[in-house]
Scaffold this motif. Sequence first.
Motif, PDB file in Angstrom:
ATOM      1  N   ARG A   7       8.483  31.366  39.500  1.00 44.38           N
ATOM      2  CA  ARG A   7       7.600  30.215  39.314  1.00 44.38           C
ATOM      3  C   ARG A   7       6.215  30.608  39.841  1.00 44.38           C
ATOM      4  O   ARG A   7       6.053  30.888  41.012  1.00 44.38           O
ATOM      5  CB  ARG A   7       8.125  29.000  40.070  1.00 44.38           C
ATOM      6  N   HIS A   9       2.220  29.498  40.280  1.00 43.81           N
ATOM      7  CA  HIS A   9       1.365  28.319  40.342  1.00 43.81           C
ATOM      8  C   HIS A   9       0.446  28.278  39.114  1.00 43.81           C
ATOM      9  O   HIS A   9      -0.206  29.247  38.779  1.00 43.81           O
ATOM     10  CB  HIS A   9       0.518  28.335  41.616  1.00 43.81           C
ATOM     11  N   THR A  59      -1.801  27.798  48.840  1.00 48.12           N
ATOM     12  CA  THR A  59      -0.522  27.627  49.518  1.00 48.12           C
ATOM     13  C   THR A  59       0.562  28.430  48.814  1.00 48.12           C
ATOM     14  O   THR A  59       1.311  29.182  49.453  1.00 48.12           O
ATOM     15  CB  THR A  59      -0.134  26.137  49.584  1.00 48.12           C
ATOM     16  N   TRP A  60       0.645  28.317  47.485  1.00 53.51           N
ATOM     17  CA  TRP A  60       1.649  29.067  46.742  1.00 53.51           C
ATOM     18  C   TRP A  60       1.433  30.568  46.915  1.00 53.51           C
ATOM     19  O   TRP A  60       2.381  31.321  47.177  1.00 53.51           O
ATOM     20  CB  TRP A  60       1.616  28.710  45.253  1.00 53.51           C
ATOM     21  N   GLN A  63       2.473  31.772  50.316  1.00 50.01           N
ATOM     22  CA  GLN A  63       3.927  31.803  50.445  1.00 50.01           C
ATOM     23  C   GLN A  63       4.512  32.982  49.679  1.00 50.01           C
ATOM     24  O   GLN A  63       5.404  33.666  50.170  1.00 50.01           O
ATOM     25  CB  GLN A  63       4.535  30.493  49.945  1.00 50.01           C
ATOM     26  N   TRP A  64       4.017  33.236  48.481  1.00 55.93           N
ATOM     27  CA  TRP A  64       4.514  34.378  47.707  1.00 55.93           C
ATOM     28  C   TRP A  64       4.223  35.679  48.461  1.00 55.93           C
ATOM     29  O   TRP A  64       5.081  36.533  48.604  1.00 55.93           O
ATOM     30  CB  TRP A  64       3.883  34.421  46.317  1.00 55.93           C
ATOM     31  N   THR A  69       8.595  32.527  48.851  1.00 51.85           N
ATOM     32  CA  THR A  69       9.070  32.083  47.541  1.00 51.85           C
ATOM     33  C   THR A  69       9.750  33.197  46.762  1.00 51.85           C
ATOM     34  O   THR A  69      10.223  32.980  45.671  1.00 51.85           O
ATOM     35  CB  THR A  69       7.898  31.537  46.690  1.00 51.85           C
TER      36      THR A  69
END
Length: 77
Positions: A7, A9, A59-60, A63-64, A69
């Motif tokens: 997934r 962003h 944020t995404w 995290q990745w 994630t």
Amino acid sequence: MAPFTARAHGYGLVDWTADEVDAYASRLLRDHVAGRRWMPHRSSSCRACGESWPCPAATWAGQWSHGVTRAEPHSRY
């Protein structure tokens, strides 16, 4: 490196290689930065998208980049 489903962003589910997702996350982290020096309890917005900082893109990507994630293969041993 073989593509896998992740997934991303702004794209949703994609069939990219890990290197492609890493490059996309790096681009987001480079482009999506606080509009001014970010301090806790102070309102700031993202220079790229104008959303409240930290924005969903940053944020995404963070995290990745830190493996939150990313699904890691599990060893049986």
